[in-house]
Motif scaffolding. Structure first.
Motif, PDB file in Angstrom:
ATOM      1  N   ALA A  90       0.836  -1.211   0.000  1.00 52.06           N
ATOM      2  CA  ALA A  90       0.000   0.000   0.000  1.00 52.06           C
ATOM      3  C   ALA A  90       0.864   1.252   0.000  1.00 52.06           C
ATOM      4  CB  ALA A  90      -0.932  -0.007   1.206  1.00 52.06           C
ATOM      5  N   VAL A  91       1.952   1.226   0.772  1.00 54.76           N
ATOM      6  CA  VAL A  91       2.858   2.373   0.830  1.00 54.76           C
ATOM      7  C   VAL A  91       3.681   2.464  -0.454  1.00 54.76           C
ATOM      8  CG1 VAL A  91       4.827   3.373   2.037  1.00 54.76           C
ATOM      9  CG2 VAL A  91       2.960   2.337   3.345  1.00 54.76           C
ATOM     10  N   ALA A  92       4.224   1.342  -0.903  1.00 58.67           N
ATOM     11  CA  ALA A  92       5.106   1.338  -2.071  1.00 58.67           C
ATOM     12  C   ALA A  92       4.375   1.783  -3.337  1.00 58.67           C
ATOM     13  CB  ALA A  92       5.688  -0.059  -2.272  1.00 58.67           C
ATOM     14  N   ASN A  93       3.095   1.481  -3.434  1.00 55.03           N
ATOM     15  CA  ASN A  93       2.319   1.828  -4.636  1.00 55.03           C
ATOM     16  C   ASN A  93       1.824   3.272  -4.615  1.00 55.03           C
ATOM     17  OD1 ASN A  93       2.603  -0.742  -5.719  1.00 55.03           O
ATOM     18  ND2 ASN A  93       0.727  -1.507  -4.750  1.00 55.03           N
ATOM     19  N   HIS A  94       2.088   3.970  -3.521  1.00 59.55           N
ATOM     20  CA  HIS A  94       1.642   5.362  -3.428  1.00 59.55           C
ATOM     21  C   HIS A  94       2.783   6.280  -3.865  1.00 59.55           C
ATOM     22  CE1 HIS A  94      -0.929   8.630  -2.153  1.00 59.55           C
ATOM     23  NE2 HIS A  94       0.080   9.162  -1.468  1.00 59.55           N
ATOM     24  N   GLY A  95       2.940   6.418  -5.166  1.00 62.88           N
ATOM     25  CA  GLY A  95       3.982   7.267  -5.725  1.00 62.88           C
ATOM     26  C   GLY A  95       3.399   8.499  -6.383  1.00 62.88           C
ATOM     27  N   ASP A  96       4.188   9.130  -7.239  1.00 64.05           N
ATOM     28  CA  ASP A  96       3.776  10.381  -7.868  1.00 64.05           C
ATOM     29  C   ASP A  96       2.495  10.212  -8.677  1.00 64.05           C
ATOM     30  OD1 ASP A  96       4.523  13.244  -8.705  1.00 64.05           O
ATOM     31  OD2 ASP A  96       4.301  12.235 -10.647  1.00 64.05           O
ATOM     32  N   ALA A  97       2.383   9.107  -9.403  1.00 68.93           N
ATOM     33  CA  ALA A  97       1.182   8.894 -10.236  1.00 68.93           C
ATOM     34  C   ALA A  97      -0.074   8.841  -9.376  1.00 68.93           C
ATOM     35  CB  ALA A  97       1.335   7.612 -11.051  1.00 68.93           C
ATOM     36  N   ALA A  98       0.012   8.156  -8.231  1.00 67.74           N
ATOM     37  CA  ALA A  98      -1.145   8.053  -7.346  1.00 67.74           C
ATOM     38  C   ALA A  98      -1.501   9.409  -6.749  1.00 67.74           C
ATOM     39  CB  ALA A  98      -0.864   7.041  -6.239  1.00 67.74           C
ATOM     40  N   VAL A  99      -0.479  10.187  -6.384  1.00 72.72           N
ATOM     41  CA  VAL A  99      -0.726  11.514  -5.813  1.00 72.72           C
ATOM     42  C   VAL A  99      -1.389  12.425  -6.843  1.00 72.72           C
ATOM     43  CG1 VAL A  99       0.369  13.582  -4.864  1.00 72.72           C
ATOM     44  CG2 VAL A  99       1.188  11.323  -4.175  1.00 72.72           C
ATOM     45  N   GLN A 100      -0.845  12.441  -8.071  1.00 74.30           N
ATOM     46  CA  GLN A 100      -1.396  13.299  -9.126  1.00 74.30           C
ATOM     47  C   GLN A 100      -2.817  12.881  -9.485  1.00 74.30           C
ATOM     48  OE1 GLN A 100       0.154  15.922 -10.244  1.00 74.30           O
ATOM     49  NE2 GLN A 100       2.315  15.627  -9.737  1.00 74.30           N
ATOM     50  N   LYS A 101      -3.071  11.579  -9.498  1.00 78.49           N
ATOM     51  CA  LYS A 101      -4.403  11.078  -9.818  1.00 78.49           C
ATOM     52  C   LYS A 101      -5.417  11.528  -8.771  1.00 78.49           C
ATOM     53  CE  LYS A 101      -6.817   6.674 -10.758  1.00 78.49           C
ATOM     54  NZ  LYS A 101      -7.779   6.658  -9.618  1.00 78.49           N
ATOM     55  N   TYR A 102      -5.026  11.445  -7.493  1.00 83.05           N
ATOM     56  CA  TYR A 102      -5.926  11.871  -6.429  1.00 83.05           C
ATOM     57  C   TYR A 102      -6.281  13.346  -6.580  1.00 83.05           C
ATOM     58  CZ  TYR A 102      -7.310  13.919  -2.017  1.00 83.05           C
ATOM     59  OH  TYR A 102      -7.966  14.668  -1.063  1.00 83.05           O
ATOM     60  N   VAL A 103      -5.275  14.206  -6.810  1.00 81.98           N
ATOM     61  CA  VAL A 103      -5.520  15.649  -6.902  1.00 81.98           C
ATOM     62  C   VAL A 103      -6.400  15.964  -8.106  1.00 81.98           C
ATOM     63  CG1 VAL A 103      -4.452  17.909  -7.203  1.00 81.98           C
ATOM     64  CG2 VAL A 103      -3.402  16.237  -5.673  1.00 81.98           C
ATOM     65  N   LYS A 104      -6.127  15.307  -9.231  1.00 81.91           N
ATOM     66  CA  LYS A 104      -6.929  15.538 -10.439  1.00 81.91           C
ATOM     67  C   LYS A 104      -8.389  15.169 -10.193  1.00 81.91           C
ATOM     68  CE  LYS A 104      -7.297  14.239 -15.325  1.00 81.91           C
ATOM     69  NZ  LYS A 104      -6.706  13.430 -16.431  1.00 81.91           N
ATOM     70  N   GLU A 105      -8.626  14.030  -9.559  1.00 78.20           N
ATOM     71  CA  GLU A 105     -10.000  13.594  -9.288  1.00 78.20           C
ATOM     72  C   GLU A 105     -10.662  14.510  -8.265  1.00 78.20           C
ATOM     73  OE1 GLU A 105      -9.588   9.536  -8.104  1.00 78.20           O
ATOM     74  OE2 GLU A 105      -9.393   8.789 -10.163  1.00 78.20           O
ATOM     75  N   TRP A 106      -9.885  14.991  -7.292  1.00 80.21           N
ATOM     76  CA  TRP A 106     -10.455  15.894  -6.293  1.00 80.21           C
ATOM     77  C   TRP A 106     -10.912  17.195  -6.949  1.00 80.21           C
ATOM     78  CZ3 TRP A 106     -10.151  20.739  -4.340  1.00 80.21           C
ATOM     79  CH2 TRP A 106     -10.733  20.978  -3.094  1.00 80.21           C
ATOM     80  N   LEU A 107     -10.127  17.741  -7.862  1.00 81.57           N
ATOM     81  CA  LEU A 107     -10.498  18.986  -8.528  1.00 81.57           C
ATOM     82  C   LEU A 107     -11.753  18.813  -9.382  1.00 81.57           C
ATOM     83  CD1 LEU A 107      -6.952  20.260  -9.522  1.00 81.57           C
ATOM     84  CD2 LEU A 107      -8.532  21.366  -7.917  1.00 81.57           C
ATOM     85  N   GLN A 108     -11.941  17.622  -9.920  1.00 84.45           N
ATOM     86  CA  GLN A 108     -13.145  17.364 -10.720  1.00 84.45           C
ATOM     87  C   GLN A 108     -14.376  17.231  -9.834  1.00 84.45           C
ATOM     88  OE1 GLN A 108     -11.968  13.828 -12.832  1.00 84.45           O
ATOM     89  NE2 GLN A 108     -10.915  14.977 -14.458  1.00 84.45           N
TER      90      GLN A 108
END
Length: 462
Positions: A350-368
């Motif tokens: 769970a920690v290892a898979n939380h990289g830049d792509a996961a962070v950017q995806k979360y922010v993009k979805e939050w803004l939508q």
């Protein structure tokens, strides 16, 4: 016999020692910050022994309070958003609700002096953390949105018969745990610099880590983010937990090393960290203490810092929120029947898979589709929430009284299964866990031979 109550002596506001530049008047809030509007303030504090050489108690406290206020005023020059207030701009058609920090038009940070006719032993040696500790903090049961009318930072100094507790309440919209302890460390550094030089006045004291106020926004994002609401009642909620027991358990460096070795051996790995191993051990122990049906879903969440996971990474001194909660889930039967390594590996992934792509995806979805988290949205039955970090520098803050004897927290952000991690006072990789559970679950945990063979009662004065 009734427990003595904390008595208010005085309260005031503290402004930055020098004027804030006009270009810094507004602090815009990022998606990470705004999502915290309905969560609680951060409430952490340190308990100190009064120096044994004190001849006059009143003189000691007057000098301490004066120096705390002066050093806080200078610290706020660097951490100027903490002296501000939240402000909202609203429109009706279409509905929008935009929140930011006005760093200038505010009376400043709060500062409270109080007394309590109890001793350090009265606070530390009951099995459970006594409820009076909640009175060591301001902003009791406040949510971050209350920062429109309440200080974004309040320091409460409570004088005990033989000690002093310095409690700090900080609005979670302004910063996360990393930002919180960066501020606390800087405030202490400024205080100590004055004590070492012997100067009567605080001037331009150099600090080790300057906060970075250039908040991170994704490309193309407006600095003033509009929420699709007309009124804060549409997204603010106040969570009241069930009656909980709160206890501190100590894990020595040796016991944690054994857990890490066991977890890695059982998973044929060398990648599982000490904290992932400890978190897995807690997850399994609480699942067993709850006596859940084998097909019951259970979750373990861990708060992670996004700063180092982004490309390029954000600096450690980034002042704001940059955190996320990752999780692993499984049936209770799986957590108990499989070994420690199996649970720890799930948390590691769970920690290892939380990289830049996961962070950017979360922010993009939050803004939508913007979401303001309420505490009840994050609290799930049969879950474990590991928060804070034993890596934070807590015991390096001295304020002229030597090393603190303990770290404690307030009412905020607590629920059944909430676990807060602190470094052990002796250092070396030891960890103290503040565990909050329903009374019947805590009693079962205290009777759990496997858990108690690894954990021990916390005795900070040893």
């Amino acid at each position: 016999m009734s427990t003595p109550a904390v008595k208010l002596v005085s309260e005031c506001f503290i402004k930055p020692q020098s004027p804030i530049e006009e270009s810094n008047q507004i602090c815009y809030l990022t998606p990470w910050d705004i999502a915290m509007l309905s969560m609680d303030y951060i409430q952490k504090g340190l308990l100190f022994k009064k120096p044994q050489s004190i001849e006059n108690q009143q003189d000691f406290m007057n000098n301490l309070l004066g120096n705390l206020k002066q050093s806080l005023s200078l610290a706020l020059v660097h951490f100027y958003p903490l002296a501000g207030r939240l402000v909202t701009q609203k429109t009706e058609d279409p509905p929008s609700y935009a929140v930011f920090v006005d760093c200038i038009n505010s009376p400043g940070a709060g500062f409270i002096h109080a007394t309590l006719d109890m001793t350090i032993s009265d606070i530390l040696f009951p099995v459970d953390v006594p409820p009076v500790v909640q009175s060591f903090f301001d902003h009791h049961k406040a949510v971050n949105h209350d920062g429109h009318t309440m200080p974004l930072l309040t320091i409460k100094v409570t004088e005990l018969l033989d000690g002093v507790f310095i409690g700090c309440s900080m609005n979670h919209c302004v910063g996360d745990g990393t930002a919180y302890w960066n501020f606390f460390n800087t405030w202490s550094e400024i205080f100590q610099a004055k004590a070492q030089t012997g100067h009567d006045e605080f001037h331009s004291v150099p600090i080790s880590h300057h906060p970075i106020h250039n908040r991170w926004f994704p490309p193309g994002c407006n600095r003033l983010i509009n929420l699709p609401f007309r009124h804060h009642d549409e997204f603010i909620g106040r969570y009241e937990s069930n009656k909980l027991r709160e206890r501190i358990f100590h894990f020595s460096a040796e016991s944690i090393a054994k857990l890490k070795a066991k977890a890695n051996s059982e998973s044929s790995s060398n990648k599982i960290s000490s904290f992932q191993s400890l978190s897995a051990f807690v997850w399994r122990s609480l699942t067993r203490a709850r006596n859940l049906p084998h097909d019951q879903r259970t979750i373990c969440r861990m708060a992670v810092n996004n700063r180092t996971r982004m490309e390029p990474p954000l600096p450690h001194e980034y002042f704001g929120n940059s955190l996320h909660a990752v999780h692993a889930e499984a049936k209770a039967g799986e957590v108990l029947e499989k070994d420690l390594g199996w649970a720890a590996w799930k948390l590691h992934l769970a920690v290892a898979n939380h990289g830049d792509a996961a962070v950017q995806k979360y922010v993009k979805e939050w803004l939508q589709s913007p979401v303001v988290y309420r505490f009840d949205m994050l609290v799930e039955a049969n879950s474990v929430m590991m928060s804070s970090s034993p890596r934070f520098n807590m015991y390096g803050n001295e304020f002229g009284m030597g090393k603190a004897v303990a770290v404690r927290s307030g009412y905020a952000n607590k629920s059944d299964g909430g676990v807060t991690a602190y470094p052990g006072r002796e250092g070396g990789g030891s960890v103290d866990l503040e565990v909050c559970l329903l009374p019947e679950t805590m009693a079962a945990l205290e009777s759990d031979e496997e858990f108690m063979s690894i954990a021990s009662a916390c005795n900070p004065l040893c």
